[in-house]
Write a protein that holds these residues in place. Sequence first.
Motif, PDB file in Angstrom:
ATOM      1  N   PRO A 125       9.408  13.135 -25.139  1.00 26.75           N
ATOM      2  CA  PRO A 125       8.629  14.363 -25.296  1.00 26.75           C
ATOM      3  C   PRO A 125       9.458  15.415 -26.021  1.00 26.75           C
ATOM      4  O   PRO A 125      10.693  15.413 -25.951  1.00 26.75           O
ATOM      5  CB  PRO A 125       8.326  14.778 -23.856  1.00 26.75           C
ATOM      6  N   PHE A 126       8.806  16.310 -26.734  1.00 31.56           N
ATOM      7  CA  PHE A 126       9.531  17.300 -27.539  1.00 31.56           C
ATOM      8  C   PHE A 126       8.724  18.582 -27.674  1.00 31.56           C
ATOM      9  O   PHE A 126       7.508  18.602 -27.457  1.00 31.56           O
ATOM     10  CB  PHE A 126       9.836  16.732 -28.926  1.00 31.56           C
ATOM     11  N   GLU A 127       9.427  19.632 -28.076  1.00 25.46           N
ATOM     12  CA  GLU A 127       8.803  20.929 -28.344  1.00 25.46           C
ATOM     13  C   GLU A 127       9.459  21.529 -29.582  1.00 25.46           C
ATOM     14  O   GLU A 127      10.679  21.433 -29.764  1.00 25.46           O
ATOM     15  CB  GLU A 127       8.988  21.895 -27.160  1.00 25.46           C
ATOM     16  N   ALA A 139      12.060  24.251 -22.279  1.00 25.22           N
ATOM     17  CA  ALA A 139      12.963  23.565 -21.358  1.00 25.22           C
ATOM     18  C   ALA A 139      12.326  23.375 -19.989  1.00 25.22           C
ATOM     19  O   ALA A 139      12.558  22.360 -19.322  1.00 25.22           O
ATOM     20  CB  ALA A 139      14.264  24.350 -21.234  1.00 25.22           C
ATOM     21  N   LYS A 140      11.527  24.327 -19.581  1.00 26.09           N
ATOM     22  CA  LYS A 140      10.821  24.188 -18.305  1.00 26.09           C
ATOM     23  C   LYS A 140       9.847  23.013 -18.356  1.00 26.09           C
ATOM     24  O   LYS A 140       9.700  22.258 -17.391  1.00 26.09           O
ATOM     25  CB  LYS A 140      10.078  25.478 -17.967  1.00 26.09           C
ATOM     26  N   ALA A 141       9.184  22.865 -19.502  1.00 25.74           N
ATOM     27  CA  ALA A 141       8.223  21.770 -19.649  1.00 25.74           C
ATOM     28  C   ALA A 141       8.914  20.416 -19.728  1.00 25.74           C
ATOM     29  O   ALA A 141       8.407  19.417 -19.192  1.00 25.74           O
ATOM     30  CB  ALA A 141       7.377  21.992 -20.905  1.00 25.74           C
ATOM     31  N   LEU A 147      17.939  18.096 -25.241  1.00 27.96           N
ATOM     32  CA  LEU A 147      18.762  18.090 -26.447  1.00 27.96           C
ATOM     33  C   LEU A 147      18.137  18.975 -27.514  1.00 27.96           C
ATOM     34  O   LEU A 147      16.999  18.750 -27.933  1.00 27.96           O
ATOM     35  CB  LEU A 147      18.898  16.663 -26.972  1.00 27.96           C
ATOM     36  N   LEU A 148      18.894  19.977 -27.956  1.00 29.90           N
ATOM     37  CA  LEU A 148      18.445  20.882 -29.018  1.00 29.90           C
ATOM     38  C   LEU A 148      19.051  20.427 -30.338  1.00 29.90           C
ATOM     39  O   LEU A 148      20.271  20.289 -30.459  1.00 29.90           O
ATOM     40  CB  LEU A 148      18.878  22.316 -28.702  1.00 29.90           C
ATOM     41  N   LEU A 183      13.432  20.696 -29.476  1.00 27.68           N
ATOM     42  CA  LEU A 183      14.005  20.421 -28.159  1.00 27.68           C
ATOM     43  C   LEU A 183      13.415  19.109 -27.671  1.00 27.68           C
ATOM     44  O   LEU A 183      12.190  18.962 -27.586  1.00 27.68           O
ATOM     45  CB  LEU A 183      13.698  21.549 -27.173  1.00 27.68           C
ATOM     46  N   GLU A 184      14.303  18.168 -27.361  1.00 29.91           N
ATOM     47  CA  GLU A 184      13.864  16.841 -26.962  1.00 29.91           C
ATOM     48  C   GLU A 184      14.191  16.582 -25.499  1.00 29.91           C
ATOM     49  O   GLU A 184      15.291  16.930 -25.026  1.00 29.91           O
ATOM     50  CB  GLU A 184      14.560  15.765 -27.810  1.00 29.91           C
TER      51      GLU A 184
END
Length: 360
Positions: A125-127, A139-141, A147-148, A183-184
């Motif tokens: 998952p990623f954002e 990061a909360k999700a 990892l950024l 963000l991974e």
Amino acid sequence: MMATPLPPGSTVGILGGGQLGRMLALAAARLGLDVVVLTPDEDSPASRVVKQTIVGAYDDPVALKAFAAACDVITYEFENVPADTVDALMDLGAEVAPGPMALAVAQDRVSEKTFLNAVGAPTVPFEAIDRAGDIPAAAKALGHPALLKTRREGYDGKGQVWIERSEGETDAFSTIGGKPAILEGRADFVRELSVIAARGRDGEIALYPLSDNHHEGGVLRRTLAPAEVSRATAEQAERIAIQILTGLDYVGVMGVELFELADGRLLVNEIAPRVHNTGHWTQDGAVTDQFEQHIRAVAGWPLGPTDALRRVEMLNLLGEDADAWAKLASEPDTKIHLYGKRETVAGRKMGHVNRLRGPV
């Protein structure tokens, strides 16, 4: 449109003059094809084994015009070739493979993972992160650690940092230079695998046996191939690779990096639209090595067989490792490949060896 297949005596252009370009050029020479390289660097590793080198910036219109005129088809040895360069070459009538879609996807990590999920290739998952203020909710999700990574560029462990807890989130964004990022979520994998995959101009697909890869400090240290995997794992990797190649209408060789989870599932870490470090074992362990395969694909030739001939341990020679070349060259069942770099730099890839480990 270029005439296919390109006959011997035709010219393949390579954007980039590093070690991958050098090994591609040597493979092209075995097939009777000439190579012209465009690189901004004087005396590059590739330039010393090719017919012609055009030294110029990738956005130099004069250099691009001369390069396009000299080549029957153009490819590249690294995925951070400016997209504008490929567009300019195509506007000049040049045939470029792999095509611009593969570059666009591979150059942006958010676009890459979005594409992969869309074609059914699973990832962590990623954002998307555009600013430091985006990190807390992301990061909360995803949970800690996460990892950024910078969205663009960055390789061999560069441009990335682990965020272990919420207190380090703002500092992490500064650490990677305050650039747009991804963000991974963490992948609890048991090992890293990869598959080298090729697709020809006619849609033919050829897949190599999987590789088992070991990294140190974010840099690939060694590869064992063929990897010891179940038939189910191999089929899962092959299915993923085919979905990616087909989705991109890809032409050429691609490296697909995979995480193997404890439950046997595979997640795609990254794709590289070029020949790949984890495929170097094929030079001495497969019927057709990845460099020849890439040249075959972009030149419109039939793809070669990918059967493994023997088990191979590929070891990257980093920095002063390459100073032991005489000792390595004396070892039985060891094949040494040096890149011709003039200066030894700590951590720099100076070459690799393939140690032949017995029958498949």
